[in-house]
Design a protein around this motif. Sequence first.
Motif, PDB file in Angstrom:
ATOM      1  N   TYR A 124       0.807  -1.203   0.000  1.00 30.72           N
ATOM      2  CA  TYR A 124       0.000   0.000   0.000  1.00 30.72           C
ATOM      3  C   TYR A 124       0.849   1.266   0.000  1.00 30.72           C
ATOM      4  N   ARG A 125       2.162   1.122   0.213  1.00 33.42           N
ATOM      5  CA  ARG A 125       3.044   2.283   0.193  1.00 33.42           C
ATOM      6  C   ARG A 125       3.863   2.367  -1.099  1.00 33.42           C
ATOM      7  N   ALA A 126       3.510   1.556  -2.088  1.00 34.67           N
ATOM      8  CA  ALA A 126       4.250   1.562  -3.347  1.00 34.67           C
ATOM      9  C   ALA A 126       3.339   2.004  -4.487  1.00 34.67           C
ATOM     10  N   TRP A 127       3.789   2.984  -5.228  1.00 37.39           N
ATOM     11  CA  TRP A 127       3.090   3.428  -6.435  1.00 37.39           C
ATOM     12  C   TRP A 127       3.177   2.293  -7.447  1.00 37.39           C
ATOM     13  N   PRO A 128       2.155   2.021  -8.234  1.00 32.99           N
ATOM     14  CA  PRO A 128       2.142   0.855  -9.130  1.00 32.99           C
ATOM     15  C   PRO A 128       3.250   0.875 -10.185  1.00 32.99           C
ATOM     16  N   ALA A 129       3.708  -0.311 -10.546  1.00 39.01           N
ATOM     17  CA  ALA A 129       4.754  -0.461 -11.568  1.00 39.01           C
ATOM     18  C   ALA A 129       4.315   0.157 -12.891  1.00 39.01           C
ATOM     19  N   ALA A 130       3.046   0.036 -13.238  1.00 42.02           N
ATOM     20  CA  ALA A 130       2.563   0.613 -14.498  1.00 42.02           C
ATOM     21  C   ALA A 130       2.728   2.130 -14.510  1.00 42.02           C
ATOM     22  N   LYS A 131       2.542   2.766 -13.371  1.00 42.19           N
ATOM     23  CA  LYS A 131       2.726   4.222 -13.281  1.00 42.19           C
ATOM     24  C   LYS A 131       4.208   4.567 -13.426  1.00 42.19           C
ATOM     25  N   PHE A 132       5.082   3.789 -12.775  1.00 41.12           N
ATOM     26  CA  PHE A 132       6.515   4.033 -12.924  1.00 41.12           C
ATOM     27  C   PHE A 132       6.951   3.826 -14.374  1.00 41.12           C
ATOM     28  N   ALA A 133       6.366   2.844 -15.079  1.00 42.64           N
ATOM     29  CA  ALA A 133       6.687   2.626 -16.491  1.00 42.64           C
ATOM     30  C   ALA A 133       6.287   3.849 -17.310  1.00 42.64           C
ATOM     31  N   ASP A 134       5.098   4.372 -17.082  1.00 44.72           N
ATOM     32  CA  ASP A 134       4.648   5.570 -17.793  1.00 44.72           C
ATOM     33  C   ASP A 134       5.547   6.767 -17.467  1.00 44.72           C
ATOM     34  N   LEU A 135       5.947   6.887 -16.210  1.00 44.19           N
ATOM     35  CA  LEU A 135       6.835   7.970 -15.801  1.00 44.19           C
ATOM     36  C   LEU A 135       8.191   7.843 -16.494  1.00 44.19           C
ATOM     37  N   ALA A 136       8.748   6.642 -16.528  1.00 44.77           N
ATOM     38  CA  ALA A 136      10.043   6.422 -17.195  1.00 44.77           C
ATOM     39  C   ALA A 136       9.951   6.809 -18.667  1.00 44.77           C
ATOM     40  N   GLU A 137       8.869   6.420 -19.326  1.00 44.46           N
ATOM     41  CA  GLU A 137       8.701   6.758 -20.736  1.00 44.46           C
ATOM     42  C   GLU A 137       8.594   8.261 -20.933  1.00 44.46           C
ATOM     43  N   ALA A 138       7.842   8.938 -20.077  1.00 42.86           N
ATOM     44  CA  ALA A 138       7.672  10.390 -20.191  1.00 42.86           C
ATOM     45  C   ALA A 138       8.988  11.114 -19.917  1.00 42.86           C
ATOM     46  N   LEU A 139       9.717  10.706 -18.884  1.00 44.77           N
ATOM     47  CA  LEU A 139      10.996  11.353 -18.585  1.00 44.77           C
ATOM     48  C   LEU A 139      12.002  11.140 -19.712  1.00 44.77           C
ATOM     49  N   SER A 140      12.027   9.947 -20.252  1.00 44.60           N
ATOM     50  CA  SER A 140      12.936   9.657 -21.360  1.00 44.60           C
ATOM     51  C   SER A 140      12.590  10.516 -22.573  1.00 44.60           C
ATOM     52  N   ALA A 141      11.300  10.616 -22.893  1.00 45.30           N
ATOM     53  CA  ALA A 141      10.863  11.387 -24.054  1.00 45.30           C
ATOM     54  C   ALA A 141      11.099  12.889 -23.869  1.00 45.30           C
ATOM     55  N   LYS A 142      10.844  13.405 -22.670  1.00 48.97           N
ATOM     56  CA  LYS A 142      10.921  14.857 -22.437  1.00 48.97           C
ATOM     57  C   LYS A 142      12.327  15.346 -22.122  1.00 48.97           C
ATOM     58  N   THR A 143      13.184  14.474 -21.579  1.00 52.37           N
ATOM     59  CA  THR A 143      14.511  14.931 -21.143  1.00 52.37           C
ATOM     60  C   THR A 143      15.660  14.170 -21.793  1.00 52.37           C
ATOM     61  N   GLY A 144      15.362  13.033 -22.395  1.00 56.37           N
ATOM     62  CA  GLY A 144      16.425  12.196 -22.935  1.00 56.37           C
ATOM     63  C   GLY A 144      17.190  11.446 -21.856  1.00 56.37           C
ATOM     64  N   ALA A 145      16.659  11.443 -20.653  1.00 57.06           N
ATOM     65  CA  ALA A 145      17.332  10.813 -19.515  1.00 57.06           C
ATOM     66  C   ALA A 145      17.436   9.307 -19.695  1.00 57.06           C
ATOM     67  N   GLU A 146      18.535   8.766 -19.178  1.00 61.76           N
ATOM     68  CA  GLU A 146      18.639   7.320 -19.045  1.00 61.76           C
ATOM     69  C   GLU A 146      17.969   6.958 -17.734  1.00 61.76           C
ATOM     70  N   ILE A 147      17.196   5.901 -17.742  1.00 62.43           N
ATOM     71  CA  ILE A 147      16.413   5.507 -16.574  1.00 62.43           C
ATOM     72  C   ILE A 147      17.052   4.278 -15.946  1.00 62.43           C
ATOM     73  N   PHE A 148      17.392   4.406 -14.671  1.00 65.80           N
ATOM     74  CA  PHE A 148      17.981   3.317 -13.906  1.00 65.80           C
ATOM     75  C   PHE A 148      16.960   2.810 -12.900  1.00 65.80           C
ATOM     76  N   ILE A 149      17.009   1.523 -12.621  1.00 64.31           N
ATOM     77  CA  ILE A 149      16.126   0.914 -11.626  1.00 64.31           C
ATOM     78  C   ILE A 149      16.985   0.436 -10.460  1.00 64.31           C
ATOM     79  N   THR A 150      16.567   0.787  -9.257  1.00 67.59           N
ATOM     80  CA  THR A 150      17.187   0.214  -8.061  1.00 67.59           C
ATOM     81  C   THR A 150      16.144  -0.661  -7.399  1.00 67.59           C
ATOM     82  N   SER A 151      16.600  -1.700  -6.737  1.00 66.64           N
ATOM     83  CA  SER A 151      15.643  -2.586  -6.075  1.00 66.64           C
ATOM     84  C   SER A 151      16.366  -3.466  -5.072  1.00 66.64           C
ATOM     85  N   ALA A 152      15.561  -4.049  -4.231  1.00 67.45           N
ATOM     86  CA  ALA A 152      16.046  -5.064  -3.293  1.00 67.45           C
ATOM     87  C   ALA A 152      15.737  -6.439  -3.899  1.00 67.45           C
TER      88      ALA A 152
END
Length: 148
Positions: A1-29
Amino acid sequence: YRAWPAAKFADLAEALSAKTGAEIFITSAPSERRLVEELKRLCRVRLLEIPAQETILGLCAMLLRLDFYVCNDTGPMHLAVAMGVPTLGIFNPESFPAYGTYPNNLPFMAVVPDTDGTYRPIPEGFRALPVEAVLEKFFELSSSCRGC
């Protein structure tokens, strides 16, 4: 309940990549393997996965190499803030008052779903937090961090 959904993070990664050209890194346990695989399956841009760090020192060293860190309310989020990495934390309204406030001189912003002014668990509201709201806060943080 404290985690934003993976689908939202996927959409965010796509938007950031498109708008800024940023490389997107994933950190995880290691316990988040299922979520990482779901995110990679849903995302249409290249995601660079950083191997799970075995020590706090390794995690800190990895975080210091990032230009920005966008994440749920997690332990690594607090480490990134403490080390001065510009950080955007995505919070459930229930946890924000206890875990999301920092001095104004740190490069940190929080995204918290709007509520009626009371902090109570609203998982469906948190899960519905739009990507656009997170993007808006990201650009606000990045513009305030010029030269951070």
